[in-house]
Design a protein around this motif. Structure first.
Motif, PDB file in Angstrom:
ATOM      1  N   SER A  92       0.085  23.129  46.375  1.00 27.34           N
ATOM      2  CA  SER A  92      -0.177  22.131  47.538  1.00 27.34           C
ATOM      3  C   SER A  92       0.003  22.420  49.190  1.00 27.34           C
ATOM      4  O   SER A  92      -0.528  22.700  50.214  1.00 27.34           O
ATOM      5  N   HIS A  93       1.126  23.199  49.760  1.00 31.40           N
ATOM      6  CA  HIS A  93       1.346  22.895  50.629  1.00 31.40           C
ATOM      7  C   HIS A  93       2.413  24.591  51.118  1.00 31.40           C
ATOM      8  O   HIS A  93       2.848  24.732  50.325  1.00 31.40           O
ATOM      9  N   ASP A 149      -1.492  21.597  54.146  1.00 33.17           N
ATOM     10  CA  ASP A 149      -2.608  22.108  53.174  1.00 33.17           C
ATOM     11  C   ASP A 149      -2.516  23.757  52.778  1.00 33.17           C
ATOM     12  O   ASP A 149      -2.426  23.970  53.927  1.00 33.17           O
ATOM     13  N   SER A 150      -1.867  24.402  51.110  1.00 39.63           N
ATOM     14  CA  SER A 150      -1.969  25.419  51.317  1.00 39.63           C
ATOM     15  C   SER A 150      -3.234  26.025  51.621  1.00 39.63           C
ATOM     16  O   SER A 150      -3.672  27.056  51.782  1.00 39.63           O
ATOM     17  N   SER A 152      -5.199  25.489  54.375  1.00 38.28           N
ATOM     18  CA  SER A 152      -5.723  26.335  55.226  1.00 38.28           C
ATOM     19  C   SER A 152      -4.852  26.836  55.598  1.00 38.28           C
ATOM     20  O   SER A 152      -4.181  27.432  57.357  1.00 38.28           O
TER      21      SER A 152
END
Length: 166
Positions: A92-93, A149-150, A152
């Protein structure tokens, strides 16, 4: 020429855990941390355990220590983890690392939190907005970890690169 360096650490291991029993379970796994939220706690293997709230943690693995794999293997529904659940932060990151004299100046153009070294203590954590994205900023010595956020990641990297070039 700038002495400030931006690195993409997104390929490095990281994992989160959350729930009412998370601090107890992580302590049983040998991790060391205090009661304060929004703090990073260095571990003996070089990893960084970030306490985001009383029941939410993030482990950033330094190098290839195996800390994330070890925690993943230790956790299971059948284990004595109680109300402690993994959060797949690697999925997610995105994870960036910035280091150098101009980092606080770069962040000042993208973030409303004062990250100057004399204002933002070592191992402090800010859950804030960076380049209009929800982000986690962690001071680690003279460097800063930035997670967002991955989806973005390319946008964020471009914003950081533009701010570094200014």
């Amino acid at each position: 020429m700038s002495d400030t360096v931006l690195r993409d650490f997104s390929d490095r291991p990281r994992i989160g855990f959350k729930g009412a029993d998370t601090s107890r379970w992580l302590s049983q796994q040998g991790l060391r941390f205090g009661d304060a939220s929004n703090r990073a706690y260095p571990q003996p293997d070089g990893s960084l355990l970030v306490r985001l709230s009383p029941g939410e943690f993030l482990l950033l693995e330094a190098g290839d220590t195996g800390a994330v794999v070890r925690l993943q293997a230790a956790w299971s529904w059948e284990a004595e983890a109680g109300l402690c659940f993994p959060v797949p932060r690697r999925d997610s990151h995105a994870w960036f690392h910035l280091e150098g004299a101009r980092v606080p100046e770069v962040f000042a153009t993208l973030c409303g939190v004062d990250l100057r070294l004399h204002r933002f203590a070592d191992h402090s954590v800010a859950q804030t907005s960076v380049a209009r994205l929800n982000a986690i900023v962690i001071r680690d010595g003279d460097g800063f970890h930035l997670l967002a956020d991955s989806a973005s990641a390319e946008y964020l990297q471009a914003c950081l690169s533009d701010a570094l070039a200014a």
